[in-house]
Design an enzyme around this catalytic site. Structure first.
Site, PDB file in Angstrom:
ATOM      1  N   GLU A 159       1.370  -1.488   4.733  1.00  0.00           N
ATOM      2  CA  GLU A 159       1.839  -2.101   3.489  1.00  0.00           C
ATOM      3  C   GLU A 159       0.812  -3.116   2.953  1.00  0.00           C
ATOM      4  O   GLU A 159       0.569  -3.178   1.748  1.00  0.00           O
ATOM      5  CB  GLU A 159       3.213  -2.751   3.744  1.00  0.00           C
ATOM      6  CG  GLU A 159       3.827  -3.503   2.580  1.00  0.00           C
ATOM      7  CD  GLU A 159       4.063  -2.657   1.317  1.00  0.00           C
ATOM      8  OE1 GLU A 159       3.899  -1.437   1.355  1.00  0.00           O
ATOM      9  OE2 GLU A 159       4.384  -3.255   0.285  1.00  0.00           O
TER      10      GLU A 159
ATOM     11  N   GLU B 123      -3.916  -1.272  -4.367  1.00  0.00           N
ATOM     12  CA  GLU B 123      -3.319  -0.926  -5.659  1.00  0.00           C
ATOM     13  C   GLU B 123      -3.528  -2.000  -6.721  1.00  0.00           C
ATOM     14  O   GLU B 123      -3.574  -1.688  -7.901  1.00  0.00           O
ATOM     15  CB  GLU B 123      -1.837  -0.567  -5.536  1.00  0.00           C
ATOM     16  CG  GLU B 123      -0.936  -1.697  -5.136  1.00  0.00           C
ATOM     17  CD  GLU B 123       0.515  -1.268  -5.005  1.00  0.00           C
ATOM     18  OE1 GLU B 123       0.954  -0.368  -5.704  1.00  0.00           O
ATOM     19  OE2 GLU B 123       1.218  -1.877  -4.167  1.00  0.00           O
TER      20      GLU B 123
HETATM   21  C1  F6R Z   1       3.733   0.215  -4.139  1.00  0.00           C
HETATM   22  C2  F6R Z   1       4.814   0.812  -4.887  1.00  0.00           C
HETATM   23  C3  F6R Z   1       5.037   2.277  -4.776  1.00  0.00           C
HETATM   24  C4  F6R Z   1       6.539   2.563  -4.654  1.00  0.00           C
HETATM   25  C5  F6R Z   1       6.780   4.076  -4.664  1.00  0.00           C
HETATM   26  C6  F6R Z   1       8.245   4.415  -4.457  1.00  0.00           C
HETATM   27  O1  F6R Z   1       3.665  -1.152  -4.345  1.00  0.00           O
HETATM   28  O2  F6R Z   1       5.521   0.147  -5.617  1.00  0.00           O
HETATM   29  O3  F6R Z   1       4.331   2.805  -3.708  1.00  0.00           O
HETATM   30  O4  F6R Z   1       7.015   1.998  -3.480  1.00  0.00           O
HETATM   31  O5  F6R Z   1       6.346   4.600  -5.891  1.00  0.00           O
HETATM   32  O6  F6R Z   1       9.041   3.896  -5.468  1.00  0.00           O
HETATM   33  P1  F6R Z   1      10.591   3.726  -5.278  1.00  0.00           P
HETATM   34  O7  F6R Z   1      10.824   2.754  -4.198  1.00  0.00           O
HETATM   35  O8  F6R Z   1      11.079   3.232  -6.609  1.00  0.00           O
HETATM   36  O9  F6R Z   1      11.138   5.083  -4.942  1.00  0.00           O
END
Ligand code: F6R
Length: 611
Positions: free
Chosen positions: A484, A491
């Site tokens: 993480e 990113e």
């Molecule tokens: C990284 C980030 C993305 C989301 C991924 C899943 O900081 O935000 O990697 O974790 O796109 O998104 P959700 O949790 O909305 O399904």
């Protein structure tokens, strides 16, 4: 991905739509556009952000009480003015904005070209606009029928807002796979990809379901399916305060959200954890707890940061409740013929509740007869509606594209679930369970303390902001935290970073280490402490730069690392909740010092509704 807004009523549509687009800009910021229904429909669009659009329309006619707006995350066609939405059909009958992907667009486009249509943009959306127009003119049907018939020919995902120049009193909206919410006002309706642009106008909303089509006039709403079955709109009250979607004095949403974590974690366990009685009550799982406790296997699915939370879940469920767990990327799971048994429990984790791959994986698991649970942040989003049961994280709206508070709230839910299961399965002593429950409630206070040391993070960020690569190492519960940390850095700062289990380093990545390579080691005191001390020595022996996150008072690592970031100690099972905070702060300050737009990193968007 892509934010869409619509308005119909007596007010000026322009400010409502522009403000709505600003709230949705986290969904995409490649281009922005607006259409306002007047005698002629006025359309303004340009490459860039909503602020560029505002500049672009200065001095132009922005009248109109009906309109739509779009902020784009490009799929088909590069981000430029022509590919920006709204898209207009060839003869100007239909104006349309779209979030999603029309997968069979090239086949439809070819057929339309054969029938004399010419295309200006590279978008799949223009194909849909022309298809609707073709059916409208050829079939001599009204706009609603033309839209519904066109959608029967479409494969893919869409949230759509459409106007027709010959039916100026209405907006047509449709949804399949991409979210769309209607706000219900007095003599007015709002449309948006999520409730954040709506909440300042009304708290009454209708979440559209897949295959729904809504025909909105300022004082009438007709809801039906694509196949013309009339539906009764279900109006719900939303509990979302406007203050929660503002920066509240912070320079960026990401920083605000990092600092909100004590509150977010507290809200996530509040009312669920009772320290006095050593109990945890997860109302949303009440009916499935016996099945969950008997599960032979749990499969956790998610993407990105949510997948990392899932990895922490694997350690928690196996360690505390002794249930075998597999953690899968939703995008891989859905396409590789997974073996799913009817007694498997699938847990889907998602902040947005709209991630296309996670939704598709859920549908697959349900078809195979498994029980599917959700851990989700956005109330009323698709994933909670498609799963059998679940638990909401109460992190509040997460606007920064890089996920922070959603991660710690997800891990909080997973910790509570593991503790509930440990009790049912008798895998923890009463004393250990109580210790963990009590300390879980102390985590917000510990994070408050860590957040007070921002200056330390700034100093390290200043020293290493120009590095080209970073390595993140952790063991056990802290391995997902390393992943993480690396994701956060790459990113938002565009520095290449990799996360690794510390012991794996010597199987390859060690070759990367030299005097220019910062290595962030998460090395708080746990059962792997001695081992990770050896890993740090291995890095130092190759002249690598060690930045270590350590337990307060650690002297051993302090004597060998280049920098230490001390944090209060916690039980190992809870350590992901605290150790991730320094990594979030470090990434944030590095990205700011490199001049990056941390809330809107390039090429990214929150809520990935395309696969
Ligand atoms: C990284 C980030 C993305 C989301 C991924 C899943 O900081 O935000 O990697 O974790 O796109 O998104 P959700 O949790 O909305 O399904």
């Amino acid at each position: 991905m892509c934010g869409i807004v619509g308005y119909i009523g007596d007010k000026k549509a322009f400010p409502i739509i522009i403000n709505g687009l600003k709230r949705l800009e986290y969904r995409g910021y490649d281009s922005a556009g607006i259409a306002l229904v007047n005698e002629e429909t006025l359309t303004y669009k340009c490459k860039g952000k909503v602020s560029d659009l505002e500049n672009f329309v200065k001095g132009k006619n922005i009248n109109g009480n009906i309109g739509m707006g779009h902020t784009r995350w490009a799929t088909h066609g590069e981000p430029n003015d022509v590919n920006a939405h709204p898209q207009i059909s060839q003869n100007g009958y239909f104006t349309i904005i779209h979030n999603g992907i029309i997968e069979n667009y090239s086949r439809l486009k070819k057929k339309l070209i054969d029938r004399g249509y010419k295309f200006e943009s590279d978008t799949d959306t223009e194909v849909l606009a022309n298809l609707i127009e073709y059916i409208y003119l050829k079939g001599k049907v009204n706009a609603e029928i033309a839209v519904r018939l066109a959608l029967t020919k479409v494969i893919g995902a869409y949230g759509l807002v459409i106007t027709c120049k010959e039916e100026k009193d209405k907006i047509i909206a449709a949804r399949k796979g991409s979210p769309l919410v209607i706000g219900v006002g007095k003599g007015e309706y709002f449309l948006a990809s999520d409730a954040t642009p709506i909440v300042e106008h009304t708290k009454s909303v209708i979440y559209l379901n897949d295959d729904d089509v809504a025909i909105l006039k300022k004082d009438e709403l007709i809801l039906k399916t694509i196949s013309n079955n009339r539906l009764t709109p279900k109006i719900q009250k939303i509990d979302l305060e406007i203050g929660k979607i503002d920066k509240n004095g912070f320079e960026h949403f990401m920083l605000k959200e990092i600092f909100e974590q004590p509150r977010a974690i507290n809200d996530t366990f509040r009312g669920r954890v009772n320290v006095d009685f050593s109990t945890i009550h997860l109302g949303g799982l009440y009916n499935v707890i016996p099945k969950l406790a008997d599960a032979k296997r749990i499969i956790i699915i998610g993407c990105g940061t949510s997948w990392h939370a899932g990895l922490v879940g694997e350690y928690l469920f196996e360690d505390l409740a002794r249930i075998p767990v597999e953690v899968e990327y939703a995008s891989e799971f859905r396409y590789r013929k997974p073996i799913i048994n009817s007694d498997d429990i699938i847990i889907a984790i998602s902040q947005s509740g709209e991630t296309a791959d996670t939704l598709a994986a859920i549908k697959l698991a349900k078809e195979a007869g498994a029980t599917v649970l959700g851990i989700c942040n956005v109330v009323g989003s698709s994933i909670p509606r498609y799963t059998d049961a679940g638990v909401y994280t109460h992190a509040g709206p997460e606007i920064g594209v890089a996920s922070t508070k959603a991660f710690t709230a997800q891990v909080t839910v997973l910790t509570m679930m593991a503790l509930v299961l440990a009790e049912k399965r008798n895998t923890l002593t009463e004393k250990d369970k109580l210790k963990l429950i009590k300390e879980l409630t102390e985590i917000p206070g510990i994070i408050e303390k860590i957040l007070k040391n921002s200056e330390d993070y700034k100093k390290i960020a200043e020293l290493y902001k120009d590095a080209s690569n970073f390595l993140y190492l952790g063991r056990g519960y802290l391995f997902p935290v390393a992943l993480e940390g690396a994701l956060k850095l790459k990113e938002i700062s565009y520095i290449h970073a990799e996360g690794y289990p510390a012991a794996e380093m010597k199987h390859g990545p060690i070759a990367l280490i030299d005097q220019n390579m910062p290595v962030v080691v998460i090395a708080t005191k746990d059962k792997s402490y001695e081992k990770i001390v050896s890993n740090i020595q291995e890095v130092k022996a190759r002249n690598g730069i060690v930045i270590a996150v350590v337990s307060e008072g650690d002297t051993v690592i302090k004597s060998m690392a280049d920098h230490v970031l001390e944090i209060p100690d916690t039980y190992e099972a809870l350590s992901p909740l605290t150790t991730v905070i320094p990594l979030q702060l470090l990434s944030y300050y590095i990205a700011v010092m490199r001049g990056c737009n941390v809330d809107q990193p390039r090429n990214l968007a929150k809520s990935v509704t395309v696969e």
